[in-house]
Design a protein around this motif. Structure first.
Motif, PDB file in Angstrom:
ATOM      1  N   VAL A  74      40.278  43.132  57.159  1.00 50.68           N
ATOM      2  CA  VAL A  74      39.068  43.224  56.333  1.00 50.68           C
ATOM      3  C   VAL A  74      39.048  42.057  55.363  1.00 50.68           C
ATOM      4  O   VAL A  74      40.046  41.757  54.704  1.00 50.68           O
ATOM      5  CB  VAL A  74      39.041  44.552  55.543  1.00 50.68           C
ATOM      6  N   ARG A  75      37.902  41.400  55.295  1.00 44.61           N
ATOM      7  CA  ARG A  75      37.722  40.274  54.389  1.00 44.61           C
ATOM      8  C   ARG A  75      36.453  40.508  53.571  1.00 44.61           C
ATOM      9  O   ARG A  75      35.405  40.822  54.136  1.00 44.61           O
ATOM     10  CB  ARG A  75      37.611  38.958  55.176  1.00 44.61           C
ATOM     11  N   VAL A  76      36.561  40.350  52.252  1.00 42.27           N
ATOM     12  CA  VAL A  76      35.417  40.586  51.366  1.00 42.27           C
ATOM     13  C   VAL A  76      35.197  39.343  50.510  1.00 42.27           C
ATOM     14  O   VAL A  76      36.111  38.859  49.841  1.00 42.27           O
ATOM     15  CB  VAL A  76      35.649  41.799  50.454  1.00 42.27           C
ATOM     16  N   GLU A  77      33.989  38.851  50.551  1.00 45.05           N
ATOM     17  CA  GLU A  77      33.576  37.716  49.714  1.00 45.05           C
ATOM     18  C   GLU A  77      32.687  38.270  48.611  1.00 45.05           C
ATOM     19  O   GLU A  77      31.700  38.947  48.892  1.00 45.05           O
ATOM     20  CB  GLU A  77      32.813  36.713  50.574  1.00 45.05           C
ATOM     21  N   VAL A  78      33.041  38.014  47.344  1.00 39.89           N
ATOM     22  CA  VAL A  78      32.342  38.621  46.213  1.00 39.89           C
ATOM     23  C   VAL A  78      31.610  37.553  45.418  1.00 39.89           C
ATOM     24  O   VAL A  78      32.183  36.522  45.043  1.00 39.89           O
ATOM     25  CB  VAL A  78      33.325  39.375  45.299  1.00 39.89           C
ATOM     26  N   THR A 106      39.435  41.775  47.398  1.00 36.35           N
ATOM     27  CA  THR A 106      38.759  41.124  48.524  1.00 36.35           C
ATOM     28  C   THR A 106      39.408  41.483  49.859  1.00 36.35           C
ATOM     29  O   THR A 106      39.257  40.763  50.846  1.00 36.35           O
ATOM     30  CB  THR A 106      38.762  39.592  48.333  1.00 36.35           C
ATOM     31  N   ASP A 107      40.130  42.611  49.877  1.00 36.27           N
ATOM     32  CA  ASP A 107      40.746  43.065  51.124  1.00 36.27           C
ATOM     33  C   ASP A 107      40.329  44.518  51.382  1.00 36.27           C
ATOM     34  O   ASP A 107      39.337  44.994  50.826  1.00 36.27           O
ATOM     35  CB  ASP A 107      42.274  42.932  51.054  1.00 36.27           C
ATOM     36  N   VAL A 157      33.993  49.265  48.488  1.00 33.39           N
ATOM     37  CA  VAL A 157      32.972  49.297  49.539  1.00 33.39           C
ATOM     38  C   VAL A 157      33.633  49.297  50.915  1.00 33.39           C
ATOM     39  O   VAL A 157      33.308  50.114  51.783  1.00 33.39           O
ATOM     40  CB  VAL A 157      32.008  48.102  49.413  1.00 33.39           C
ATOM     41  N   ALA A 158      34.601  48.418  51.114  1.00 37.59           N
ATOM     42  CA  ALA A 158      35.273  48.313  52.411  1.00 37.59           C
ATOM     43  C   ALA A 158      36.014  49.590  52.754  1.00 37.59           C
ATOM     44  O   ALA A 158      35.950  50.076  53.897  1.00 37.59           O
ATOM     45  CB  ALA A 158      36.243  47.128  52.399  1.00 37.59           C
ATOM     46  N   SER A 159      36.726  50.166  51.769  1.00 35.97           N
ATOM     47  CA  SER A 159      37.496  51.379  52.049  1.00 35.97           C
ATOM     48  C   SER A 159      36.578  52.541  52.412  1.00 35.97           C
ATOM     49  O   SER A 159      36.924  53.372  53.263  1.00 35.97           O
ATOM     50  CB  SER A 159      38.374  51.742  50.858  1.00 35.97           C
ATOM     51  N   LEU A 172      32.738  41.398  54.910  1.00 37.65           N
ATOM     52  CA  LEU A 172      31.727  41.810  53.945  1.00 37.65           C
ATOM     53  C   LEU A 172      31.422  40.667  52.993  1.00 37.65           C
ATOM     54  O   LEU A 172      32.332  39.958  52.552  1.00 37.65           O
ATOM     55  CB  LEU A 172      32.207  43.011  53.128  1.00 37.65           C
ATOM     56  N   VAL A 173      30.147  40.508  52.671  1.00 34.18           N
ATOM     57  CA  VAL A 173      29.730  39.599  51.598  1.00 34.18           C
ATOM     58  C   VAL A 173      28.985  40.450  50.581  1.00 34.18           C
ATOM     59  O   VAL A 173      27.924  41.009  50.879  1.00 34.18           O
ATOM     60  CB  VAL A 173      28.824  38.473  52.117  1.00 34.18           C
ATOM     61  N   ALA A 174      29.555  40.573  49.376  1.00 31.02           N
ATOM     62  CA  ALA A 174      28.983  41.426  48.333  1.00 31.02           C
ATOM     63  C   ALA A 174      28.356  40.554  47.253  1.00 31.02           C
ATOM     64  O   ALA A 174      28.983  39.624  46.744  1.00 31.02           O
ATOM     65  CB  ALA A 174      30.062  42.307  47.727  1.00 31.02           C
TER      66      ALA A 174
END
Length: 317
Positions: free
Chosen positions: A50-54, A65-66, A71-73, A91-93
């Motif tokens: 999982v990758r999250v860009e904030v 960001t993991d 949101v990802a969880s 994800l891009v938040a």
């Protein structure tokens, strides 16, 4: 046998409004969706993990960001409830809702994750309104923020043996919210810890009357909002944790503005009778408050959370 699969590359866009709960007397029951939004783009990836860009609020590293990102969880949790796994998730938040200010940021993140899952599961598994609210309430702990975040407008939320319920109401077109946001935060757990287990009978009766009046004021008679937003159940008990908030509420209400603590605070919500009153309230705060407050001139959001497909692999939602 492997479970149902979501196509690699399926992408969805989710938008979730900020919310303000309690609205004065409607403790843990009333909530209102506001025109301030967190947005998330989600894509199922063939790359594991999982990758999250904030961007925006939390981009300074305050938001994970993991896979531990809220949101990802929640996305992964809802997919697992439906027996679905994805190899990877990007994800891009884009966050606009302030954190820890009483504007429903955690509820918005939970609803965003649920709506991402709903969009990704289109054509694979169903998530109806009742299940959306049930999951959101389970994860958040109470429905007063997640109900308006999901469905928009003014919501009355309550619990029954069959699960959380809600009723959405349309707000009078004259009602014009302004939220005064401070630089500091107050943890919701701290604010709730100051709430007594029991309250005087006359205070309970007082709040029942004001809650009933508040519904009438919000949907039909905004001129009653000052009286309708009086409270004796929670704001005074929490004042010691946020003296600046309490002082601002007193200042505004003393000048005739229907001011209340927004959610668990420390932001202050003013439910103005007409749009022009918001400017008058902001001028008063700028001139007389010893603390700096950012005024957010907002509208009532009537749509609630939305999910739309992105890209050729996405099914219509």
């Amino acid at each position: 046998m492997p479970g149902p699969a979501i196509p690699i590359g399926r992408s969805v866009h989710v938008r979730v409004p900020a919310t303000t709960a309690n609205l004065g007397p409607g403790f843990d029951t009333l909530g209102l969706a506001l025109s301030l939004y967190d947005e998330v783009d989600a894509t199922v990836s063939a790359t594991p993990g999982v990758r999250v860009e904030v961007h925006g609020v939390g981009a300074d590293g305050a938001v994970p960001t993991d896979a531990s990102n809220l949101v990802a969880s929640v996305v992964l949790d809802v997919l697992a409830r439906k027996g679905v796994e994805v190899p990877g998730l990007d994800l891009v938040a884009r966050n606009a809702i302030p954190h820890g200010r009483g504007l429903g940021s955690s509820g918005a993140a939970i609803v965003a994750g649920i709506m991402v899952a709903k969009g990704l599961l289109e054509g694979v598994a169903e998530l109806g309104p009742a299940e959306l609210l049930a999951i959101a309430t389970e994860l958040e702990g109470h429905p007063d923020n997640v109900a308006p975040a999901l469905f928009g407008g003014l919501t009355i939320a309550w619990l029954e043996p069959r699960g959380p319920q809600h009723k959405k109401l349309n707000v009078h077109r004259g009602v014009s919210p302004v939220v005064f946001v401070p630089a500091h935060t107050v943890p919701t757990k701290l604010a709730r810890s100051l709430q007594p287990a029991q309250v005087p009978h006359e205070d309970a009766v007082f709040n029942v009357s004001r809650s009933a009046l508040l519904i009438a004021a919000l949907i039909q008679s905004p001129e009653l909002l000052l009286s309708a937003t009086e409270d004796k159940l929670h704001q005074d008990y929490r004042a010691s944790a946020m003296p600046d908030t309490s002082a601002l509420v007193r200042l505004l209400r003393g000048s005739g503005f229907p001011a209340v603590v927004s959610g668990a605070g420390p932001s202050v919500l003013v439910l103005c009778e007409r749009p022009s009153d918001r400017l008058l309230a902001a001028d008063l705060v700028a001139a007389q408050s010893a603390v700096a407050w950012q005024p957010l001139m907002l509208a009532v959001d009537f749509k609630g959370a939305t999910v739309t497909p992105m890209g050729a692999q996405s099914a219509a939602s």
